[in-house]
Design a protein around this motif. Sequence first.
Motif, mmCIF file in Angstrom:
data_model
loop_
_atom_site.group_PDB
_atom_site.id
_atom_site.type_symbol
_atom_site.label_atom_id
_atom_site.label_comp_id
_atom_site.label_asym_id
_atom_site.label_seq_id
_atom_site.Cartn_x
_atom_site.Cartn_y
_atom_site.Cartn_z
ATOM 1 N N GLU A 1 0.839 -1.206 0.000
ATOM 2 C CA GLU A 1 0.000 0.000 0.000
ATOM 3 C C GLU A 1 0.873 1.255 0.000
ATOM 4 O OE1 GLU A 1 -3.086 2.251 3.012
ATOM 5 O OE2 GLU A 1 -2.650 0.131 3.306
ATOM 6 N N ARG B 1 2.110 1.879 -3.445
ATOM 7 C CA ARG B 1 1.059 2.426 -4.305
ATOM 8 C C ARG B 1 0.852 3.910 -4.026
ATOM 9 N NH1 ARG B 1 -2.067 -2.062 -2.830
ATOM 10 N NH2 ARG B 1 -1.646 -3.732 -4.286
ATOM 11 N N ARG B 2 0.832 4.276 -2.748
ATOM 12 C CA ARG B 2 0.650 5.694 -2.395
ATOM 13 C C ARG B 2 1.818 6.528 -2.903
ATOM 14 N NH1 ARG B 2 -3.500 6.549 1.390
ATOM 15 N NH2 ARG B 2 -4.199 4.673 2.450
ATOM 16 N N TYR C 1 -4.719 11.431 -3.776
ATOM 17 C CA TYR C 1 -5.863 10.548 -3.589
ATOM 18 C C TYR C 1 -5.717 9.863 -2.248
ATOM 19 C CZ TYR C 1 -9.188 6.756 -4.447
ATOM 20 O OH TYR C 1 -10.228 5.882 -4.358
ATOM 21 N N GLU C 2 -6.760 9.974 -1.441
ATOM 22 C CA GLU C 2 -6.766 9.324 -0.133
ATOM 23 C C GLU C 2 -7.755 8.161 -0.163
ATOM 24 O OE1 GLU C 2 -4.967 9.781 2.669
ATOM 25 O OE2 GLU C 2 -3.758 11.132 1.444
ATOM 26 N N PHE C 3 -7.344 7.061 0.376
ATOM 27 C CA PHE C 3 -8.211 5.883 0.448
ATOM 28 C C PHE C 3 -7.895 5.138 1.731
ATOM 29 C CE2 PHE C 3 -4.499 4.904 -2.080
ATOM 30 C CZ PHE C 3 -4.029 3.704 -1.567
ATOM 31 N N PRO C 4 -8.912 4.451 2.285
ATOM 32 C CA PRO C 4 -8.649 3.694 3.507
ATOM 33 C C PRO C 4 -7.693 2.542 3.181
ATOM 34 C CG PRO C 4 -10.844 3.231 2.699
ATOM 35 C CD PRO C 4 -10.280 4.324 1.839
ATOM 36 N N GLY C 5 -6.802 2.292 4.099
ATOM 37 C CA GLY C 5 -5.782 1.283 3.806
ATOM 38 C C GLY C 5 -5.705 0.206 4.858
ATOM 39 N N TYR C 6 -4.630 -0.527 4.754
ATOM 40 C CA TYR C 6 -4.406 -1.658 5.645
ATOM 41 C C TYR C 6 -3.694 -1.261 6.931
ATOM 42 C CZ TYR C 6 -5.640 -4.539 1.657
ATOM 43 O OH TYR C 6 -6.304 -5.120 0.615
#
Length: 185
Positions: A153, A156-157, A167-172
């Motif tokens: 992750e 990818r960020r 882009y912000e997304f919930p992660g692990y």
Amino acid sequence: SKIDLDEDAHSKIHARLRKLAPSTTPGVIYLGRIPHGFYEDAMLGYFKQFGSIKRLRLSRNPRTGKSRHYGFIEFVHDGVARVVAETMNNYLMFDQLLKCSLVAPEKVHERLFANRYQKIVPDRTLKEHVHDVNRPRTRDEVERQTGRLVRMERKRRAKLASAGIEYEFPGYEELRAPKAKHIKF
């Protein structure tokens, strides 16, 4: 469950077999497109009506033990093998056309019939495999898996940031268990 030839075909084949001069050389036939359910015992019973069978080998998958739908049969006399190859080629059996041909003696490998009686036991059944995949994981395995996911992750960020994409997304990261602040004994 024995499968017999019809009476007309049986009489024609045996008339041809009686005309053959006896030979001492064995004959090998290749049998292809063998239908499901027609395995060693049934093949032996069926082809025995033509003449004496010396050896029979149905090719099987070594991992699963399932038929590969082709095999080889060695008859005691090559004349019998020739008659069987001519008769059984394109023979309709269980809605499938059998392919049968005579194998030249120089093409018969010495180990063609090796391990023909060896029972193939599949490595694992599907049920065992599913059980292994779905088993409960230990704490160490879960931590190692979560660590791998977090590392991927982060990559990818970083890739998105280097491309100029915000882009912000919930992660692990939030799946990770918080580290203990003190050692428990």
